[in-house]
Write an enzyme that holds these catalytic residues in place. Structure first.
Site, short mmCIF file in Angstrom:
data_model
loop_
_atom_site.label_atom_id
_atom_site.label_comp_id
_atom_site.label_asym_id
_atom_site.label_seq_id
_atom_site.Cartn_x
_atom_site.Cartn_y
_atom_site.Cartn_z
N HIS A 8 -7.41 -2.60 5.62
CA HIS A 8 -6.59 -1.68 6.16
C HIS A 8 -7.49 -0.30 6.06
CE1 HIS A 8 -3.13 0.16 8.19
NE2 HIS A 8 -2.48 0.65 7.22
N HIS B 162 0.93 -1.17 -0.12
CA HIS B 162 0.05 -0.08 -0.05
C HIS B 162 0.91 1.08 -0.06
CE1 HIS B 162 1.00 -0.83 4.22
NE2 HIS B 162 0.32 0.60 4.62
N HIS C 262 6.65 -5.57 11.51
CA HIS C 262 5.77 -4.65 11.60
C HIS C 262 5.43 -4.06 12.97
CE1 HIS C 262 2.81 -1.34 10.43
NE2 HIS C 262 3.56 -1.26 9.22
N ASP D 39 5.79 4.63 5.15
CA ASP D 39 6.61 3.57 5.84
C ASP D 39 6.66 2.33 5.08
OD1 ASP D 39 3.81 3.11 6.80
OD2 ASP D 39 4.64 1.78 8.21
N HIS D 40 5.97 2.46 3.96
CA HIS D 40 5.94 1.31 2.90
C HIS D 40 6.38 1.42 1.42
CE1 HIS D 40 4.12 -1.75 5.63
NE2 HIS D 40 3.68 -0.60 6.10
N ASP E 28 -0.31 -4.13 5.99
CA ASP E 28 -0.82 -3.77 7.42
C ASP E 28 -2.26 -4.31 7.10
OD1 ASP E 28 1.57 -2.70 7.21
OD2 ASP E 28 0.90 -0.71 7.85
#
Length: 296
Positions: free
Chosen positions: A137, A61, A259, A65-66, A201
């Site tokens: 998410h 996504h 994570h 942070d990804h 996530d």
């Protein structure tokens, strides 16, 4: 065999002692990277893997942070000699996101292609068979089911019965068709391959355990300890024990947690929670690596 590594295991923001969550796989020398937060190129190098050999990047996504580490990673790949076209996959909008992030690294020595992956979309790439699936998410987010297949053993009697000339046996055994002869004419039944499922996530959802059925490895977020279940629900994340429940339901061989929240400086303190549900749980740390071998 398939090498699997978690160069980073952190969530939300980089931590002084923990890189952001990502997963690196290597099969036949070709790398596959899942997610790319800040500093991912450093995490991969510290874990001992090559940036120049990454052929595919899968984004779950578009939270920072990804994916915000993409520019630095791409520049580092070019510096390590990467020249082949790179494929970057992700949910709808991946093309726009990649264009925006690469605006500051426009002179890369390789071409970038993008591909949207939705619910149950499939892709074959460098020996990896990849299937995406939707997660739950706060924004569109997908997990990835990754398999490496293994052909059957060479069957001499079958080859002779099909009249296949001996001079073609080696090439057919390696999966090449030649002069009208096909590999299935000399190979027995396909053997068990390697199966890894990756999900973060997300809140717990049945599709994760379904995709991870009998997997060699489930990599799943365990962002919070049980006492913070309410916080996990509010933020559309998962607790360690919720991840362990999915692993138990799936019948997978092993669970790696990743994570972790910045509020969880030492996840090991709570390893008893997931292990009470699924014994073969690894509370992974940065650089955790395993080589998964084909079954005999």
């Amino acid at each position: 065999m398939l090498d699997v590594c978690l160069p980073g295991t952190g969530g939300t923001v980089p931590h002084l002692e923990r890189f952001l969550c990502c997963c690196y796989m290597r099969y036949n020398g070709m790398g596959l990277l899942i997610d790319c937060g800040e500093g991912t190129q450093l995490a991969v190098k510290k874990a001992g893997f090559s940036l120049g050999k990454i052929g595919t990047i899968l984004l779950t996504h578009f939270h920072a942070d990804h994916c915000s580490g993409l520019p630095g990673l791409l520049l580092s790949m070019g510096n390590e000699g990467h020249r082949d076209p790179l494929l970057i996959c992700g949910p709808k909008g991946v093309d726009e996101i990649v264009k925006a992030l690469t605006a500051i690294c426009t002179e890369l020595p390789f071409r970038i292609n993008t591909q949207v992956m939705g619910d149950f979309d499939s892709l074959d790439r460098h020996g990896y068979s990849i299937t995406s699936f939707e997660l739950k998410h706060s924004c569109p987010c997908i997990g990835y089911d990754i398999r490496v297949s293994r052909s059957g053993k060479f069957d001499k009697e079958k080859a002779e019965a099909n009249g296949v000339p001996m001079k073609f046996w080696s090439r057919l055994q390696n999966g090449q068709s030649v002069e009208g002869y096909t590999p299935d004419m000399v190979l027995g039944e396909a053997r068990r391959g390697i199966h890894v499922t990756y999900a973060t996530d997300t809140r717990p959802c049945e599709i994760i355990s379904t995709m991870a059925t009998d997997a060699d490895l489930l990599v799943c977020e365990g962002m919070f300890e049980k006492a913070k279940t309410a916080r996990a629900k509010e933020s559309s994340h998962m607790t360690m024990i919720e991840a362990a429940n999915l692993a138990r339901q799936s019948g997978c061989e092993e669970l790696w947690l990743t994570h972790y929240s910045p509020s969880l400086p030492n996840p090991d303190e709570f390893e008893g929670e997931p292990k009470s549900v699924f014994k073969n749980t690894i509370v992974a740390h940065d650089g955790h690596t395993k080589t998964i071998r084909f079954a005999d």
